[in-house]
Design a protein around this motif. Structure first.
Motif, mmCIF file in Angstrom:
data_model
loop_
_atom_site.group_PDB
_atom_site.id
_atom_site.type_symbol
_atom_site.label_atom_id
_atom_site.label_comp_id
_atom_site.label_asym_id
_atom_site.label_seq_id
_atom_site.Cartn_x
_atom_site.Cartn_y
_atom_site.Cartn_z
ATOM 1 N N HIS A 552 -12.450 -9.632 -17.186
ATOM 2 C CA HIS A 552 -12.002 -8.276 -16.840
ATOM 3 C C HIS A 552 -12.432 -7.866 -15.430
ATOM 4 O O HIS A 552 -12.678 -6.693 -15.147
ATOM 5 N N ARG A 553 -12.492 -8.825 -14.529
ATOM 6 C CA ARG A 553 -12.974 -8.559 -13.176
ATOM 7 C C ARG A 553 -12.002 -7.655 -12.418
ATOM 8 O O ARG A 553 -10.791 -7.869 -12.433
ATOM 9 N N LEU A 554 -12.576 -6.641 -11.737
ATOM 10 C CA LEU A 554 -11.771 -5.759 -10.896
ATOM 11 C C LEU A 554 -11.442 -6.484 -9.598
ATOM 12 O O LEU A 554 -12.330 -6.772 -8.788
ATOM 13 N N LEU A 555 -10.149 -6.790 -9.396
ATOM 14 C CA LEU A 555 -9.751 -7.443 -8.155
ATOM 15 C C LEU A 555 -9.786 -6.473 -6.987
ATOM 16 O O LEU A 555 -10.099 -6.855 -5.854
ATOM 17 N N GLY A 556 -9.434 -5.234 -7.230
ATOM 18 C CA GLY A 556 -9.383 -4.231 -6.172
ATOM 19 C C GLY A 556 -8.428 -3.126 -6.556
ATOM 20 O O GLY A 556 -7.897 -3.078 -7.675
ATOM 21 N N THR A 557 -8.210 -2.219 -5.622
ATOM 22 C CA THR A 557 -7.294 -1.109 -5.846
ATOM 23 C C THR A 557 -6.316 -1.019 -4.680
ATOM 24 O O THR A 557 -6.588 -1.498 -3.575
ATOM 25 N N PHE A 558 -5.189 -0.391 -4.932
ATOM 26 C CA PHE A 558 -4.223 -0.151 -3.870
ATOM 27 C C PHE A 558 -3.617 1.233 -4.046
ATOM 28 O O PHE A 558 -3.602 1.806 -5.132
ATOM 29 N N GLY A 559 -3.146 1.777 -2.935
ATOM 30 C CA GLY A 559 -2.375 3.009 -2.961
ATOM 31 C C GLY A 559 -0.927 2.704 -2.660
ATOM 32 O O GLY A 559 -0.562 1.579 -2.289
ATOM 33 N N ILE A 560 -0.076 3.705 -2.807
ATOM 34 C CA ILE A 560 1.344 3.558 -2.491
ATOM 35 C C ILE A 560 1.681 4.582 -1.425
ATOM 36 O O ILE A 560 1.618 5.789 -1.660
ATOM 37 N N ALA A 561 2.003 4.094 -0.233
ATOM 38 C CA ALA A 561 2.200 4.944 0.933
ATOM 39 C C ALA A 561 3.692 5.165 1.195
ATOM 40 O O ALA A 561 4.558 4.593 0.539
ATOM 41 N N ILE A 562 3.955 5.998 2.187
ATOM 42 C CA ILE A 562 5.327 6.292 2.583
ATOM 43 C C ILE A 562 6.043 5.022 3.038
ATOM 44 O O ILE A 562 5.501 4.224 3.797
ATOM 45 N N ASN A 563 7.255 4.850 2.558
ATOM 46 C CA ASN A 563 8.161 3.834 3.085
ATOM 47 C C ASN A 563 9.122 4.563 4.023
ATOM 48 O O ASN A 563 10.152 5.094 3.600
ATOM 49 N N HIS A 564 8.754 4.623 5.305
ATOM 50 C CA HIS A 564 9.543 5.453 6.225
ATOM 51 C C HIS A 564 10.921 4.858 6.480
ATOM 52 O O HIS A 564 11.866 5.592 6.789
ATOM 53 N N VAL A 565 11.064 3.532 6.335
ATOM 54 C CA VAL A 565 12.370 2.912 6.555
ATOM 55 C C VAL A 565 13.351 3.324 5.467
ATOM 56 O O VAL A 565 14.503 3.677 5.738
ATOM 57 N N ALA A 566 12.882 3.315 4.208
ATOM 58 C CA ALA A 566 13.748 3.679 3.084
ATOM 59 C C ALA A 566 13.774 5.179 2.827
ATOM 60 O O ALA A 566 14.561 5.649 1.996
#
Length: 625
Positions: A552-566
């Protein structure tokens, strides 16, 4: 022209200042400050620095923008009538400048080559029905944003799209902030927007486009007529008022420097170098610009920890109404044509929605306040295998059971009562060839049911009950191991074996510096015969990835940012999520992640779900193995 020098030994400002419980004490400054009168006319003096002072930018309502060398030699001028400006580095040699025209309140976006002094106009944006009154810039990673306020008391937060041949501005959100805003400035590292309101104080807002819309007031006891605010990247800021001959520094330890009593300070801009802080101010009484070195230790910036940021590739049609409505998604896989698979999403103020993979709304079922939904396919019934969705329905405290036919059409079969008083989270699984449903209550109770489907009739048998100490919600069942993973919002993630009688639960991951309460949605992604638990960390708008087969190792975290192109905004405060590794056609060969977006902006709209290509999740996993 020889520069006039003013030597002022400045002590603690005592007259007219009070210390309250909400106001940090003032710090005495014993070192003198040297004011240098600048031989150029204008209304603000902006120091431009990287590690060292590179030059000065002057705004002039008569002359426009003037670029000065570090020793105040005029190098180049851009003609106009500029009342305010702000800058950020585009690269080591080039500035991005946002400037406000005093005559028309049009916004000008320019670049400046700091080596040659050459200005280049990139875009001009006229005012619409209300005059712009302030303008300031923000840099967040690779993106640049602009904030402006107008005569209506409206703040507009915009994304700058700086393509080489076509600069554009896309509005992200608008906030009603009230009138009499005289100046704005952004601390990039803390993502804090500061607004100076005359005779009130400095308002602090989250500058993140996905941030809260609340605000904090830094109150000034004498209610001076604050005209200008200037923030450093680390969150400290400086303010001046025409009615008070004082330079204020606001931070954990507030500082106040008095100046000549007859001075009327109209603007201040501060920058940091390796040698310390430098500033430019404008005294309206003498119509003079001054540069100054602010005493104190050199600025040492902490390295800001940057979370991995992914972007969404598509988004669903928003739900019907504003408010906390969209909540939890699930997938129905079209086994004959995977690109025609569907996303089911709850609208907890209305019912259940069905979307295509491009986010288009295909079907809506007004069945009540459904909160969580899950899908299992190929369930044994009296008429062969069927596809079933189950949702927790808070209108009737029941399990709403839906059929899904081969064309993906969803229909309500029945509402099965529960013993819970406030049904909340829900997940399904197939154990021993029978559909299983685990549903929970906001008070921490769980009920585990086994469902039987005969023709169009559905029945439920209560298998077991258990509890958590506090509120749960999201859960997922791993059919292959008959294991339930479930969240306790304030605490972390629990694991329980559903087929082992009397099995004790195990807390496999707690909240920490990376994963914040509330723990919300969760689902399992499979890659290279390994299982990865994806969890919504709602408190910091992040997503945690746990390697289930690696303790159950935590690999890491990520956020979801603006996709300015789309043209798709980022993601904040996610409730539910769903993920699949099933190939969903040519566009999504590694599956898909769908997450609820708690604040849908660019432009402002009711909540919706954001869609991410599974390839991005695979890349994240591979980077963090």
């Amino acid at each position: 022209m020889k520069l006039a020098l003013f030597n002022l030994t400045l002590g603690l400002l005592l007259t007219g200042c009070t210390v309250t419980a909400d106001t940090p004490a003032l710090t005495e400054q014993a070192n003198p400050i040297i004011f240098n009168a600048v031989p150029v006319k204008g209304e603000s003096l902006l120091p431009v620095a990287n590690n060292a002072l590179e030059g000065w930018l002057v705004t002039s309502e008569q002359s426009g923008l003037i670029w000065l060398t570090p020793d105040f030699q005029s190098q180049y001028q851009w003609q106009g009538h500029i009342s305010q400006a702000d800058w950020r580095w585009l690269n080591n040699d080039t500035l991005l400048i946002a400037a406000l025209d005093n005559n028309t309140t049009a916004l000008h976006l320019l670049t400046l080559d700091t080596h040659t002094g050459q200005f280049t106009s990139q875009l001009q944006v006229p005012s619409d029905i209300a005059d712009r009154e302030t303008v300031c810039l923000q840099q967040l990673g690779e993106h640049y944003f602009l904030f402006s306020t107008d005569a209506r008391g409206l703040l507009t937060h915009s994304l700058l799209q700086l393509s080489p041949s076509n600069w554009q501005i896309a509005d992200v959100r608008t906030l009603m902030i009230g009138p009499n805003i005289s100046s704005c400035s952004v601390a990039d590292d803390t993502a804090t927007l500061y607004l100076a309101e005359e005779e009130v104080g400095i308002w602090q807002y989250e500058a993140d486009s996905e941030g809260e819309n609340g605000r904090i007031l830094d109150y000034f006891p004498n209610t001076p007529e604050i005209e200008s605010v200037s923030a450093l990247p680390d969150g400290r800021y400086f303010a001046v008022a025409t009615s008070e001959p004082v330079i204020h520094q606001r931070s954990d330890n507030n500082t106040a420097w008095p100046v000549e009593a007859q001075w009327e300070l109209k603007s201040i801009r501060v920058a940091s170098t390796e040698q310390g802080l430098i500033a430019g101010i404008y005294d309206e009484a003498s119509n003079t610009l001054f540069s100054l070195d602010l005493s104190g230790a050199p600025v040492t910036r902490e390295v800001v920890s940057r979370t991995d940021l992914l972007t969404a590739d598509a988004q669903t049609t928003p739900v019907n109404r504003y408010g906390d409505a969209a909540d939890d998604p699930a997938f129905w896989i079209n086994t004959q044509a995977p690109a025609d698979s569907l996303i089911l999403g709850t609208d907890k103020k209305f019912g259940l929605n069905v979307y295509s993979l491009d986010g288009t709304l295909q079907q809506t079922l007004p069945v009540g306040r459904v909160n969580n939904v899950d899908v299992r396919q190929g369930i044994a019934s009296g008429h062969g295998r069927v596809d079933i969705a189950v949702a927790s329905n808070r209108s009737s405290q029941s399990l709403s059971v839906f059929s899904i036919n081969q064309q993906g059409s969803v229909a309500l079969l029945d509402n099965l009562p529960t013993r819970l008083s406030d049904v909340y989270g829900l997940c399904t699984g197939v154990i021993n060839n029978r559909l299983q449903v685990v549903v929970n209550d906001t008070d921490g109770r769980f009920e585990h049911y086994a469902l039987t489907i005969e023709n169009s009739h559905v029945s439920a048998q209560l298998v077991s009950e258990f509890t958590l100490p506090s509120q749960p919600e999201g859960c997922v069942i791993d059919d292959a191991t008959s294991t339930l993973y479930y969240g306790e919002e304030s605490t972390g993630i629990w694991m329980r074996h559903l087929t082992t009688v009397g099995a004790s639960p195990e807390l496999i991951a707690g909240t920490n510096a990376q994963v914040h309460a509330d723990i919300e949605g969760m689902d399992i992604y499979r890659f290279n015969n390994q299982r990865y638990l994806i969890v919504s960390s709602q408190g910091n708008s992040r997503f945690a990835v746990y390697a289930l087969d690696d303790n159950h190792r935590l690999l890491g975290t990520f956020g979801i940012a603006i996709n300015h192109v789309a043209g798709i905004d980022g993601v904040s405060e996610t409730d539910g999520l769903a993920v699949t590794s099933h190939a969903l056609g040519d566009d999504y060969p590694m599956g898909m992640l769908v997450v609820q977006d708690g604040r849908n902006v660019m432009p402002a709209a009711p909540q919706n779900f954001k869609i991410l290509n599974g390839e991005k999740l695979v890349e994240f996993i591979q980077r963090h193995q």
